[in-house]
Design a protein around this motif. Structure first.
Motif, PDB file in Angstrom:
ATOM      1  N   UNK A   8     -21.269  56.675  40.357  1.00  0.00           N
ATOM      2  CA  UNK A   8     -20.563  55.402  40.489  1.00  0.00           C
ATOM      3  C   UNK A   8     -19.214  55.528  39.777  1.00  0.00           C
ATOM      4  N   UNK A   9     -18.335  54.578  40.021  1.00  0.00           N
ATOM      5  CA  UNK A   9     -17.020  54.607  39.369  1.00  0.00           C
ATOM      6  C   UNK A   9     -17.179  54.553  37.842  1.00  0.00           C
ATOM      7  N   UNK A  10     -18.130  53.733  37.374  1.00  0.00           N
ATOM      8  CA  UNK A  10     -18.359  53.589  35.932  1.00  0.00           C
ATOM      9  C   UNK A  10     -18.817  54.928  35.324  1.00  0.00           C
ATOM     10  N   UNK A  11     -19.766  55.587  36.001  1.00  0.00           N
ATOM     11  CA  UNK A  11     -20.255  56.882  35.496  1.00  0.00           C
ATOM     12  C   UNK A  11     -19.132  57.928  35.530  1.00  0.00           C
ATOM     13  N   UNK A  12     -18.276  57.825  36.533  1.00  0.00           N
ATOM     14  CA  UNK A  12     -17.151  58.766  36.635  1.00  0.00           C
ATOM     15  C   UNK A  12     -16.217  58.589  35.432  1.00  0.00           C
ATOM     16  N   UNK A  13     -15.931  57.340  35.100  1.00  0.00           N
ATOM     17  CA  UNK A  13     -15.053  57.041  33.957  1.00  0.00           C
ATOM     18  C   UNK A  13     -15.685  57.557  32.661  1.00  0.00           C
ATOM     19  N   UNK A  14     -16.974  57.250  32.466  1.00  0.00           N
ATOM     20  CA  UNK A  14     -17.658  57.660  31.223  1.00  0.00           C
ATOM     21  C   UNK A  14     -17.690  59.180  31.106  1.00  0.00           C
ATOM     22  N   UNK A  15     -17.961  59.868  32.221  1.00  0.00           N
ATOM     23  CA  UNK A  15     -18.059  61.337  32.133  1.00  0.00           C
ATOM     24  C   UNK A  15     -16.692  61.941  31.823  1.00  0.00           C
ATOM     25  N   UNK A  16     -15.618  61.290  32.298  1.00  0.00           N
ATOM     26  CA  UNK A  16     -14.277  61.808  31.974  1.00  0.00           C
ATOM     27  C   UNK A  16     -13.934  61.546  30.513  1.00  0.00           C
ATOM     28  N   UNK A  51      -5.567  66.757  31.717  1.00  0.00           N
ATOM     29  CA  UNK A  51      -5.265  67.656  32.839  1.00  0.00           C
ATOM     30  C   UNK A  51      -6.530  67.883  33.677  1.00  0.00           C
ATOM     31  N   UNK A  52      -7.081  66.748  34.143  1.00  0.00           N
ATOM     32  CA  UNK A  52      -8.322  66.796  34.933  1.00  0.00           C
ATOM     33  C   UNK A  52      -8.011  66.508  36.404  1.00  0.00           C
ATOM     34  N   UNK A  53      -8.817  67.093  37.272  1.00  0.00           N
ATOM     35  CA  UNK A  53      -8.670  66.812  38.702  1.00  0.00           C
ATOM     36  C   UNK A  53     -10.001  66.232  39.193  1.00  0.00           C
ATOM     37  N   UNK A  54      -9.915  65.213  40.048  1.00  0.00           N
ATOM     38  CA  UNK A  54     -11.144  64.629  40.607  1.00  0.00           C
ATOM     39  C   UNK A  54     -11.272  65.087  42.060  1.00  0.00           C
ATOM     40  N   UNK A  55     -12.335  65.844  42.335  1.00  0.00           N
ATOM     41  CA  UNK A  55     -12.616  66.296  43.698  1.00  0.00           C
ATOM     42  C   UNK A  55     -13.799  65.471  44.210  1.00  0.00           C
ATOM     43  N   UNK A  85     -14.680  55.515  44.402  1.00  0.00           N
ATOM     44  CA  UNK A  85     -14.528  56.897  43.922  1.00  0.00           C
ATOM     45  C   UNK A  85     -13.545  57.639  44.823  1.00  0.00           C
ATOM     46  N   UNK A  86     -13.674  57.461  46.124  1.00  0.00           N
ATOM     47  CA  UNK A  86     -12.732  58.129  47.040  1.00  0.00           C
ATOM     48  C   UNK A  86     -11.300  57.693  46.718  1.00  0.00           C
TER      49      UNK A  86
END
Ligand code: 13P
Ligand code: SF4
Length: 331
Positions: A288-296, A34-38, A47-48
Protein backbone atom coordinates in the motif's frame (compact mmCIF):
# COMPACT_ATOMS: atom_id res chain seq x y z
CA UNK A 1 11.26 -3.22 15.57
CA UNK A 2 13.72 -6.13 15.17
CA UNK A 3 14.34 -7.61 11.73
CA UNK A 4 12.92 -10.99 12.91
CA UNK A 5 9.62 -9.30 13.82
CA UNK A 6 9.43 -7.55 10.45
CA UNK A 7 10.05 -10.86 8.70
CA UNK A 8 7.17 -12.41 10.67
CA UNK A 9 4.73 -9.53 10.10
CA UNK A 10 5.94 -8.78 6.58
CA UNK A 11 6.11 -5.03 7.16
CA UNK A 12 6.94 -2.41 9.79
CA UNK A 13 3.79 -1.66 11.76
CA UNK A 14 4.28 2.06 12.45
CA UNK A 15 1.46 4.59 12.92
CA UNK A 16 1.39 7.47 10.45
CA UNK A 17 0.17 10.96 11.34
CA UNK A 18 -3.13 11.22 9.39
CA UNK A 19 -2.36 14.85 8.43
CA UNK A 20 0.87 13.84 6.69
CA UNK A 21 1.03 14.41 2.91
CA UNK A 22 2.40 10.96 2.06
CA UNK A 23 2.91 11.78 -1.63
CA UNK A 24 5.10 14.79 -0.74
CA UNK A 25 6.99 12.82 1.95
CA UNK A 26 7.76 10.01 -0.50
CA UNK A 27 9.05 12.64 -2.98
CA UNK A 28 11.36 14.07 -0.27
CA UNK A 29 12.64 10.62 0.77
CA UNK A 30 13.41 9.74 -2.85
CA UNK A 31 15.70 12.78 -3.15
CA UNK A 32 17.28 12.52 0.33
CA UNK A 33 18.13 8.82 -0.06
CA UNK A 34 18.78 8.69 -3.82
CA UNK A 35 16.05 6.05 -4.04
CA UNK A 36 14.16 4.88 -7.11
CA UNK A 37 10.65 3.41 -6.99
CA UNK A 38 10.04 0.65 -9.54
CA UNK A 39 6.42 -0.48 -9.77
CA UNK A 40 4.52 -3.18 -11.61
CA UNK A 41 1.27 -2.33 -13.43
CA UNK A 42 -0.68 -4.46 -10.96
CA UNK A 43 0.08 -2.10 -8.06
CA UNK A 44 -2.69 0.14 -6.71
CA UNK A 45 -3.12 3.48 -8.58
CA UNK A 46 -1.55 5.62 -5.78
CA UNK A 47 1.64 3.56 -5.92
CA UNK A 48 1.78 3.75 -9.72
CA UNK A 49 1.40 7.53 -9.42
CA UNK A 50 4.48 7.95 -7.17
CA UNK A 51 6.65 5.45 -9.08
CA UNK A 52 9.66 6.55 -11.14
CA UNK A 53 9.09 3.68 -13.52
CA UNK A 54 6.09 1.39 -14.12
CA UNK A 55 6.55 -1.65 -16.29
CA UNK A 56 6.27 -5.33 -17.00
CA UNK A 57 8.71 -7.88 -15.61
CA UNK A 58 11.23 -7.45 -18.45
CA UNK A 59 11.19 -3.65 -18.25
CA UNK A 60 11.50 -3.75 -14.47
CA UNK A 61 14.44 -6.19 -14.59
CA UNK A 62 16.16 -3.99 -17.17
CA UNK A 63 15.60 -0.85 -15.07
CA UNK A 64 16.88 -2.66 -11.97
CA UNK A 65 20.00 -3.71 -13.89
CA UNK A 66 20.77 -0.13 -14.99
CA UNK A 67 19.79 2.12 -12.08
CA UNK A 68 22.23 4.54 -10.44
CA UNK A 69 20.08 4.83 -7.31
CA UNK A 70 21.47 3.71 -3.94
CA UNK A 71 18.14 2.25 -2.83
CA UNK A 72 15.67 0.35 -5.02
CA UNK A 73 12.14 0.40 -3.62
CA UNK A 74 10.31 -2.37 -5.39
CA UNK A 75 6.55 -2.04 -5.54
CA UNK A 76 5.70 -5.48 -6.80
CA UNK A 77 5.96 -9.03 -5.54
CA UNK A 78 8.84 -10.86 -3.87
CA UNK A 79 10.35 -12.54 -6.96
CA UNK A 80 10.58 -9.13 -8.68
CA UNK A 81 12.35 -7.45 -5.74
CA UNK A 82 14.56 -10.53 -5.41
CA UNK A 83 15.51 -10.21 -9.11
CA UNK A 84 16.50 -6.59 -8.45
CA UNK A 85 18.69 -7.76 -5.53
CA UNK A 86 20.26 -10.54 -7.62
CA UNK A 87 21.32 -7.87 -10.12
CA UNK A 88 22.37 -5.33 -7.45
CA UNK A 89 24.05 -7.11 -4.53
CA UNK A 90 25.55 -3.88 -3.17
CA UNK A 91 22.34 -1.85 -3.26
CA UNK A 92 19.60 -1.89 -0.68
CA UNK A 93 16.41 -3.39 -2.15
CA UNK A 94 13.21 -2.73 -0.21
CA UNK A 95 9.80 -4.39 -0.59
CA UNK A 96 6.90 -2.64 1.23
CA UNK A 97 5.43 -5.97 2.39
CA UNK A 98 7.65 -9.05 2.45
CA UNK A 99 4.58 -11.31 2.33
CA UNK A 100 3.82 -10.17 -1.24
CA UNK A 101 4.44 -13.55 -2.82
CA UNK A 102 3.13 -15.15 -6.01
CA UNK A 103 0.92 -18.23 -6.45
CA UNK A 104 2.73 -19.11 -9.68
CA UNK A 105 6.15 -18.94 -8.05
CA UNK A 106 4.82 -20.99 -5.10
CA UNK A 107 3.59 -23.70 -7.50
CA UNK A 108 7.20 -24.66 -8.23
CA UNK A 109 9.18 -25.63 -5.09
CA UNK A 110 12.94 -25.98 -5.83
CA UNK A 111 13.41 -29.47 -4.22
CA UNK A 112 10.63 -30.98 -6.40
CA UNK A 113 11.80 -29.15 -9.50
CA UNK A 114 15.37 -30.37 -8.95
CA UNK A 115 14.12 -33.99 -9.07
CA UNK A 116 12.07 -33.25 -12.22
CA UNK A 117 15.12 -31.69 -13.88
CA UNK A 118 17.30 -34.68 -12.95
CA UNK A 119 14.76 -36.98 -14.64
CA UNK A 120 15.39 -35.13 -17.94
CA UNK A 121 19.17 -34.51 -18.06
CA UNK A 122 19.21 -33.81 -21.83
CA UNK A 123 16.78 -30.87 -21.48
CA UNK A 124 17.65 -27.19 -21.27
CA UNK A 125 15.67 -25.35 -18.57
CA UNK A 126 13.87 -22.12 -19.47
CA UNK A 127 12.09 -20.57 -16.49
CA UNK A 128 9.59 -17.78 -16.49
CA UNK A 129 10.82 -14.94 -14.24
CA UNK A 130 7.82 -15.58 -11.91
CA UNK A 131 9.79 -18.07 -9.82
CA UNK A 132 12.03 -18.09 -6.75
CA UNK A 133 15.80 -17.58 -6.82
CA UNK A 134 16.06 -21.31 -6.00
CA UNK A 135 14.33 -22.16 -9.32
CA UNK A 136 16.35 -19.54 -11.21
CA UNK A 137 19.54 -21.16 -9.87
CA UNK A 138 18.40 -24.46 -11.44
CA UNK A 139 17.64 -22.81 -14.82
CA UNK A 140 19.66 -22.15 -17.97
CA UNK A 141 17.74 -19.11 -19.23
CA UNK A 142 15.08 -16.89 -17.66
CA UNK A 143 12.31 -15.38 -19.78
CA UNK A 144 9.33 -13.11 -19.29
CA UNK A 145 6.03 -12.97 -21.15
CA UNK A 146 7.59 -10.21 -23.35
CA UNK A 147 10.43 -12.32 -24.68
CA UNK A 148 9.52 -16.01 -24.08
CA UNK A 149 8.59 -16.76 -27.71
CA UNK A 150 11.71 -15.11 -29.19
CA UNK A 151 14.01 -16.77 -26.64
CA UNK A 152 12.56 -20.21 -27.42
CA UNK A 153 12.78 -19.53 -31.18
CA UNK A 154 16.45 -18.50 -30.83
CA UNK A 155 17.32 -22.09 -29.79
CA UNK A 156 17.83 -24.93 -32.30
CA UNK A 157 14.55 -26.73 -33.16
CA UNK A 158 15.88 -30.08 -31.94
CA UNK A 159 16.86 -28.68 -28.50
CA UNK A 160 14.84 -30.41 -25.79
CA UNK A 161 13.42 -27.88 -23.32
CA UNK A 162 11.79 -27.92 -19.90
CA UNK A 163 9.60 -24.84 -19.39
CA UNK A 164 8.71 -23.83 -15.82
CA UNK A 165 6.67 -22.90 -13.87
CA UNK A 166 3.67 -21.68 -15.91
CA UNK A 167 1.91 -24.41 -17.92
CA UNK A 168 -0.36 -21.82 -19.58
CA UNK A 169 2.43 -19.58 -20.88
CA UNK A 170 4.43 -22.70 -21.80
CA UNK A 171 1.46 -24.19 -23.68
CA UNK A 172 0.91 -20.92 -25.52
CA UNK A 173 4.62 -20.77 -26.53
CA UNK A 174 4.48 -24.41 -27.67
CA UNK A 175 1.52 -23.51 -29.88
CA UNK A 176 3.19 -20.38 -31.30
CA UNK A 177 6.55 -22.04 -32.00
CA UNK A 178 5.49 -25.60 -32.87
CA UNK A 179 7.80 -26.90 -30.11
CA UNK A 180 7.00 -29.61 -27.64
CA UNK A 181 8.54 -28.22 -24.45
CA UNK A 182 8.04 -30.25 -21.32
CA UNK A 183 5.85 -28.15 -19.02
CA UNK A 184 5.94 -27.83 -15.24
CA UNK A 185 2.36 -27.97 -13.94
CA UNK A 186 2.20 -24.48 -12.38
CA UNK A 187 -0.27 -21.63 -12.81
CA UNK A 188 -1.28 -18.18 -11.56
CA UNK A 189 -4.43 -18.05 -9.40
CA UNK A 190 -5.44 -14.66 -10.86
CA UNK A 191 -5.12 -15.56 -14.54
CA UNK A 192 -6.91 -18.90 -14.13
CA UNK A 193 -10.02 -17.25 -12.70
CA UNK A 194 -11.59 -15.81 -15.87
CA UNK A 195 -14.92 -17.14 -17.11
CA UNK A 196 -15.12 -17.82 -20.87
CA UNK A 197 -18.92 -17.84 -20.60
CA UNK A 198 -19.00 -14.35 -19.06
CA UNK A 199 -16.41 -13.01 -21.55
CA UNK A 200 -18.58 -14.29 -24.45
CA UNK A 201 -21.67 -12.60 -22.92
CA UNK A 202 -19.70 -9.34 -22.49
CA UNK A 203 -18.45 -9.58 -26.07
CA UNK A 204 -22.07 -9.97 -27.26
CA UNK A 205 -23.02 -6.80 -25.37
CA UNK A 206 -19.94 -4.94 -26.74
CA UNK A 207 -19.44 -6.39 -30.23
CA UNK A 208 -16.81 -3.79 -31.18
CA UNK A 209 -14.67 -4.41 -28.11
CA UNK A 210 -11.37 -6.26 -28.59
CA UNK A 211 -10.62 -9.03 -26.11
CA UNK A 212 -7.00 -8.81 -24.93
CA UNK A 213 -5.39 -11.41 -22.67
CA UNK A 214 -2.18 -12.18 -20.81
CA UNK A 215 -0.61 -15.53 -21.83
CA UNK A 216 -0.85 -16.74 -18.19
CA UNK A 217 -4.60 -17.22 -18.91
CA UNK A 218 -5.91 -20.68 -19.72
CA UNK A 219 -6.19 -21.87 -23.34
CA UNK A 220 -10.03 -21.40 -23.66
CA UNK A 221 -9.65 -17.71 -22.65
CA UNK A 222 -6.69 -17.24 -25.01
CA UNK A 223 -8.81 -18.66 -27.83
CA UNK A 224 -11.30 -15.81 -27.34
CA UNK A 225 -8.56 -13.15 -27.48
CA UNK A 226 -7.93 -10.77 -30.39
CA UNK A 227 -4.51 -10.04 -28.92
CA UNK A 228 -2.26 -11.86 -26.43
CA UNK A 229 0.75 -10.25 -24.75
CA UNK A 230 2.64 -9.19 -21.64
CA UNK A 231 1.22 -6.29 -19.63
CA UNK A 232 3.34 -3.74 -21.55
CA UNK A 233 2.34 -5.29 -24.88
CA UNK A 234 -1.35 -5.19 -23.88
CA UNK A 235 -1.01 -1.53 -22.89
CA UNK A 236 0.68 -0.64 -26.21
CA UNK A 237 -2.02 -2.51 -28.13
CA UNK A 238 -4.77 -0.43 -26.47
CA UNK A 239 -2.91 2.73 -27.51
CA UNK A 240 -2.30 1.79 -31.14
CA UNK A 241 -5.36 -0.29 -32.01
CA UNK A 242 -8.24 1.65 -33.59
CA UNK A 243 -10.88 0.06 -31.37
CA UNK A 244 -12.49 2.25 -28.70
CA UNK A 245 -13.19 -0.48 -26.19
CA UNK A 246 -11.31 -3.43 -24.74
CA UNK A 247 -12.19 -6.40 -22.56
CA UNK A 248 -9.03 -6.95 -20.52
CA UNK A 249 -8.16 -10.47 -19.27
CA UNK A 250 -5.35 -9.82 -16.83
CA UNK A 251 -5.00 -8.40 -13.32
CA UNK A 252 -7.24 -5.33 -12.95
CA UNK A 253 -4.43 -2.95 -11.83
CA UNK A 254 -3.35 -2.43 -15.45
CA UNK A 255 -6.66 -0.64 -16.19
CA UNK A 256 -5.38 2.43 -14.30
CA UNK A 257 -2.55 3.01 -16.79
CA UNK A 258 -4.75 2.13 -19.77
CA UNK A 259 -7.32 4.73 -18.71
CA UNK A 260 -4.59 7.34 -18.07
CA UNK A 261 -2.94 6.78 -21.45
CA UNK A 262 -6.13 6.77 -23.55
CA UNK A 263 -8.88 8.39 -21.45
CA UNK A 264 -11.39 8.45 -24.31
CA UNK A 265 -11.37 4.65 -24.63
CA UNK A 266 -13.40 2.18 -22.55
CA UNK A 267 -11.73 -0.62 -20.60
CA UNK A 268 -13.73 -3.47 -19.12
CA UNK A 269 -12.12 -5.95 -16.74
CA UNK A 270 -12.83 -9.50 -17.93
CA UNK A 271 -15.11 -11.12 -15.35
CA UNK A 272 -13.87 -13.89 -13.08
CA UNK A 273 -15.62 -17.21 -12.66
CA UNK A 274 -17.01 -16.33 -9.21
CA UNK A 275 -19.28 -13.76 -7.63
CA UNK A 276 -16.42 -11.30 -6.98
CA UNK A 277 -16.49 -8.29 -9.29
CA UNK A 278 -12.72 -7.92 -9.41
CA UNK A 279 -9.65 -9.85 -10.42
CA UNK A 280 -7.03 -8.33 -8.17
CA UNK A 281 -3.84 -10.19 -7.29
CA UNK A 282 -4.02 -10.51 -3.47
CA UNK A 283 -0.21 -10.65 -3.31
CA UNK A 284 0.40 -7.48 -5.30
CA UNK A 285 -2.26 -5.68 -3.31
CA UNK A 286 -0.49 -6.33 0.02
CA UNK A 287 1.67 -3.31 -0.85
CA UNK A 288 0.00 0.00 0.00
CA UNK A 289 1.09 3.63 -0.28
CA UNK A 290 1.43 3.79 3.53
CA UNK A 291 3.67 0.69 3.64
CA UNK A 292 5.72 2.13 0.77
CA UNK A 293 6.29 5.36 2.72
CA UNK A 294 7.21 3.49 5.94
CA UNK A 295 9.63 1.15 4.16
CA UNK A 296 11.37 4.15 2.56
CA UNK A 297 11.58 6.06 5.84
CA UNK A 298 12.95 3.16 7.94
CA UNK A 299 14.65 1.26 5.07
CA UNK A 300 12.88 -1.95 6.09
CA UNK A 301 11.87 -4.60 5.10
CA UNK A 302 14.91 -5.33 3.00
CA UNK A 303 15.58 -8.23 0.62
CA UNK A 304 18.45 -10.32 1.99
CA UNK A 305 19.80 -13.24 -0.02
CA UNK A 306 22.12 -16.18 0.33
CA UNK A 307 25.18 -15.23 -1.77
CA UNK A 308 25.62 -18.68 -3.33
CA UNK A 309 22.01 -18.75 -4.59
CA UNK A 310 22.29 -15.14 -5.75
CA UNK A 311 25.35 -15.86 -7.89
CA UNK A 312 23.79 -19.01 -9.39
CA UNK A 313 20.46 -17.31 -10.11
CA UNK A 314 22.14 -14.32 -11.78
CA UNK A 315 23.61 -16.43 -14.62
CA UNK A 316 20.26 -17.24 -16.36
CA UNK A 317 18.96 -13.68 -15.77
CA UNK A 318 22.09 -12.24 -17.41
CA UNK A 319 21.54 -14.65 -20.33
CA UNK A 320 17.98 -13.36 -20.71
CA UNK A 321 19.09 -9.71 -20.68
CA UNK A 322 21.89 -10.46 -23.15
CA UNK A 323 19.58 -12.41 -25.50
CA UNK A 324 16.90 -9.71 -25.26
CA UNK A 325 19.52 -7.15 -26.37
CA UNK A 326 20.69 -9.34 -29.23
CA UNK A 327 17.08 -9.95 -30.34
CA UNK A 328 16.37 -6.20 -30.25
CA UNK A 329 13.70 -6.55 -27.55
CA UNK A 330 15.37 -4.08 -25.18
CA UNK A 331 17.56 -1.06 -25.86
P1 13P B 1 4.27 -9.16 -17.06
O1 13P B 1 4.00 -7.80 -16.49
O2 13P B 1 5.72 -9.38 -17.29
O3 13P B 1 3.45 -9.41 -18.27
O4 13P B 1 3.88 -10.24 -15.94
C1 13P B 1 2.60 -10.37 -15.45
C2 13P B 1 2.55 -10.95 -14.09
O5 13P B 1 1.76 -11.79 -13.77
C3 13P B 1 3.46 -10.46 -13.10
O6 13P B 1 3.26 -11.13 -11.95
FE1 SF4 C 1 1.86 -14.10 -9.27
FE2 SF4 C 1 -0.37 -14.16 -10.67
FE3 SF4 C 1 -0.08 -12.30 -8.78
FE4 SF4 C 1 1.35 -12.16 -11.06
S1 SF4 C 1 -0.84 -11.97 -10.87
S2 SF4 C 1 2.11 -11.89 -8.96
S3 SF4 C 1 1.67 -14.35 -11.51
S4 SF4 C 1 -0.18 -14.52 -8.45
Amino acid sequence: MHVENITKAGFLNVEIDPSLDIFAEIGKLKKEKNAVILAHYYQEPDIQDVADYIGDSLGLAQKAANTNADIIVFAGVHFMAETAKILNPHKKVLLPDLRAGCSLSDSCPPPLFKVFKEMHPDHLVISYINCSAGIKALSDIICTSSNAQQIVESLPKEQKIIFAPDKNLGGYINKMTGRNMLLWNGACMVHEIFSTEKIIKLKNRHPDAKVIAHPECEEPVLQLADFIGSTTQLLKYTETNKSNSFIVATEAGILHKMRLNTPAKTFIAAPPDNSCACNDCPHMKLNTLEKLYICMKYEQPEIIMDEEIRIASKIPIDRMLQLSHQLGLIG
